[in-house]
Motif scaffolding. Structure first.
Motif, short mmCIF file in Angstrom:
data_model
loop_
_atom_site.label_atom_id
_atom_site.label_comp_id
_atom_site.label_asym_id
_atom_site.label_seq_id
_atom_site.Cartn_x
_atom_site.Cartn_y
_atom_site.Cartn_z
N ILE A 182 -33.46 62.06 -5.45
CA ILE A 182 -33.49 60.52 -6.74
C ILE A 182 -34.65 60.70 -7.38
CG2 ILE A 182 -33.22 58.15 -7.28
CD1 ILE A 182 -31.26 57.92 -4.20
N MET A 183 -36.01 61.02 -7.03
CA MET A 183 -37.20 60.52 -8.02
C MET A 183 -37.02 62.03 -8.57
SD MET A 183 -40.22 58.81 -5.21
CE MET A 183 -39.52 59.23 -3.81
N ASP A 184 -36.89 62.92 -7.97
CA ASP A 184 -36.71 63.97 -8.95
C ASP A 184 -35.48 64.36 -9.67
OD1 ASP A 184 -38.84 65.74 -7.76
OD2 ASP A 184 -37.45 66.36 -5.97
N TRP A 213 -44.00 62.50 -2.20
CA TRP A 213 -42.83 62.81 -2.94
C TRP A 213 -44.30 63.96 -3.35
CZ3 TRP A 213 -42.62 61.03 -7.81
CH2 TRP A 213 -41.62 61.86 -8.70
N PHE A 214 -45.21 62.44 -3.59
CA PHE A 214 -45.93 63.10 -4.75
C PHE A 214 -46.79 63.91 -4.32
CE2 PHE A 214 -47.11 57.76 -6.56
CZ PHE A 214 -45.62 58.22 -7.08
N ARG A 228 -46.79 62.84 -10.21
CA ARG A 228 -47.61 61.84 -10.31
C ARG A 228 -47.65 61.24 -11.42
NH1 ARG A 228 -48.70 57.55 -10.82
NH2 ARG A 228 -50.21 56.44 -10.26
N GLU A 229 -48.01 62.53 -11.92
CA GLU A 229 -48.99 62.38 -13.70
C GLU A 229 -47.83 61.78 -14.41
OE1 GLU A 229 -51.31 65.21 -11.07
OE2 GLU A 229 -49.30 64.88 -12.18
N LEU A 246 -48.99 55.91 -0.68
CA LEU A 246 -48.77 55.90 -2.36
C LEU A 246 -49.81 57.60 -1.92
CD1 LEU A 246 -48.63 53.28 -4.43
CD2 LEU A 246 -46.34 54.85 -3.47
N LYS A 247 -50.43 58.03 -1.36
CA LYS A 247 -51.50 59.04 -1.51
C LYS A 247 -51.76 59.48 -3.45
CE LYS A 247 -49.00 61.57 2.30
NZ LYS A 247 -49.79 61.48 3.09
#
Length: 319
Positions: free
Chosen positions: A35-37, A69-70, A77-78, A115-116
């Motif tokens: 979903i995030m992708d 995910w990050f 992340r960016e 959250l890395k």
């Protein structure tokens, strides 16, 4: 995708914000990553989370999913404007909750680890803390910002006068203060139109709407036997007459109920973004389609007739 600035800040965010409340409890980690992708593919750059999402105390399950995910890199992340929250207890110990300087510092470090990442774009107070002075709260936020751990500060579930208190205290310290307020707002719950939205507009604070589909009730609940089982019969009965009219209007204009509810929010003055909570890529794609729906005055009037709103205070209850 459509974008706008968040409040009076220079930060540009997508008109839809990806909420991650379901990541973990309702949506698997693999599907959450997908979903995030997809959100990035569609141009959504604003993601919202909380240190308690996942609802395993102290675990930060949802933040961990986002962090992994990050960690896959490739600009994830960016390209993300990341918001998370602090306030709720993370353990049974007395200082592991609310907005003391101690808890703000510890909670931020814990979120960064999960959250890395080394910074949070928007660090949001999940609720007002009536027992901690604003000077203490803003000093703690200022330290985090000086350390580079957060860039902006937001709030959630604040009343209009809490926004005024917070902003005046920040101004006294020569700080930017709040750039966003996240409130429950949808066709069936319009209370923030009285004072929260007017206060936010006056102070240049962007408004993000959580529960834009009223926990799914505005997504065509009367058409779905599965969706109807999510609600107690008496709760559904309370809104049935309105929902029947609403879903009939959707049929009349050829719009999906969930998309109409989002399109209505996107038309509201002072509203930056609805915070959507898709459980699948299909849900996400459907929500993004709402950006292309234009509501004319006749439809907006019909919606106000079905779900009456409020005037700004004091005109709503006085002259």
């Amino acid at each position: 995708m459509k974008y706008c600035q968040l409040g009076r800040s220079g930060l540009t965010v997508s008109r839809l914000c990806l909420g991650t409340l379901n990541f973990g409890p309702e949506t698997s980690e693999e599907d959450s990553h997908t979903i995030m992708d997809r959100a990035h593919q569609l141009g959504l750059n604003h993601f919202d989370s909380s240190n308690v999402y996942g609802w395993k105390r102290g675990d930060g399950w949802t933040e961990q999913i986002i962090g992994r995910w990050f960690a896959q890199g490739r600009g994830r992340r960016e390209r993300t404007v990341l918001g998370t929250k602090v306030y709720e207890p993370t353990s049974d110990w007395p200082n592991d909750g609310r907005l003391s300087a101690r808890h703000i510092r510890q909670a931020c470090d814990d979120s960064l680890r999960r959250l890395k990442t080394d910074y949070i774009d928007i660090y949001q107070m999940h609720h007002v803390d009536r027992n901690t002075p604003w000077d203490e709260i803003w000093e703690a936020m200022d330290v985090l910002r000086t350390q580079g751990k957060i860039l902006y500060v937001g709030s959630s579930n604040f009343a209009g006068w809490h926004l005024a208190q917070a902003q005046d205290a920040a101004t006294a310290r020569s700080m930017l203060g709040l750039i966003s307020e996240q409130s429950i707002y949808n066709l069936a719950t319009r209370d923030i139109e009285r004072e929260v939205i007017p206060a936010a507009q006056a102070y240049g604070i962007g408004v993000l709407a959580w529960s834009p589909l009223h926990r799914g009730m505005l997504a065509g609940v009367l058409r779905s036997e599965v969706a109807a089982t999510r609600y107690k019969p008496e709760h559904l009965a309370k809104h049935r007459a309105q929902l029947e009219q609403y879903e009939a209007l959707c049929d009349e204009i050829g719009a999906e109920p969930a998309q109409l509810a989002l399109a209505w929010l996107l038309s509201r003055p002072g509203l930056t973004s609805p915070v959507i909570g898709p459980q699948s890529v299909k849900d996400l794609d459907s929500a993004v389609a709402a950006l292309d729906i234009h509501l004319d005055d006749a439809v907006l009037t019909r919606l106000d007739e079905i779900f009456p709103g409020y005037l700004p205070a004091p005109e709503d209850y006085a002259w």
